[in-house]
Design a protein around this motif. Structure first.
Motif: not given
Length: 197
Positions: A88-94, A122-126, A183-186
């Motif tokens: 899902t795409l979540v806007p940070k500054n809509p 970016t992936l946390l693990s793979c 990795d949702e932060d990156n």
């Protein structure tokens, strides 16, 4: 002997090109995010700015193009999140007047203009990442950005400039292995918008 000297210069030249490219990207991002100062503030040779136009009831006219004068930009960021294997795409500054979310990974463009699109996942693990696992961006039915996940960095970064008309849709396409965790932060889609003259 001269050939050994030439071969030893190749890594130095590649490093120099990489450093110059990174500096150029940083300056472009700073230019659009921090803005730039008009030269008209410091120079008398520039034509004077136009006065505000007033409507019949003496209130200022609303700014055209949602307050974006020609030559100025707007940056939007959409965070890529994952819930139950669904992206899902979540806007940070809509900015609903420019881009609206149509659900999931689909965005609708609301204004004509120039768009710099930057997609990073970016992936946390793979454990099974490879070039066959891709991330992309579709414009209507045409793929305009696509790249594989780098096995070492577990990341991909894609960028492109497009002229987009109002009404088209963009869709983030993610083809990852079953064990991959984002990795949702990156992970994000950045859009820099410039008015079309």
């Amino acid at each position: 002997m001269p050939q050994h000297t030439q071969h030893s210069l190749i890594p130095v030249l590649l490093l120099w090109i990489t450093v110059l490219s990174i500096v150029q990207v940083v300056f472009i991002v700073l230019f659009f995010t921090a803005g730039h100062h008009d030269l008209s503030q410091n120079s008398d040779t520039v034509a004077p700015e136009r006065p505000l136009q007033f409507q019949a009831n003496n209130t200022p006219a609303p700014p055209s193009n949602h307050g974006l004068p020609l030559g100025k930009g707007l940056m939007l960021t959409f965070k890529i999140t994952e819930v139950s294997r669904s992206i899902t795409l979540v806007p940070k500054n809509p900015h609903q007047g420019l881009v609206s979310e149509e659900g999931g990974t689909i965005l609708k463009i609301k204004k004509d203009g120039y768009f710099f699109l930057n997609l990073r996942v970016t992936l946390l693990s793979c454990n099974a990442c490879g070039s066959q696992h891709t991330v992309g961006l579709k414009l209507e039915d045409k793929c305009i950005l696509q790249g594989g996940i780098n096995k070492n960095t577990r990341s991909t970064g894609l960028g492109k400039v497009e002229v987009l008309p109002a009404g088209v849709t963009l869709e983030v396409i993610v083809n990852l292995p079953a064990d991959a965790q984002i990795d949702e932060d990156n992970s994000h889609l950045d859009i820099i918008y410039m008015l079309k003259p």
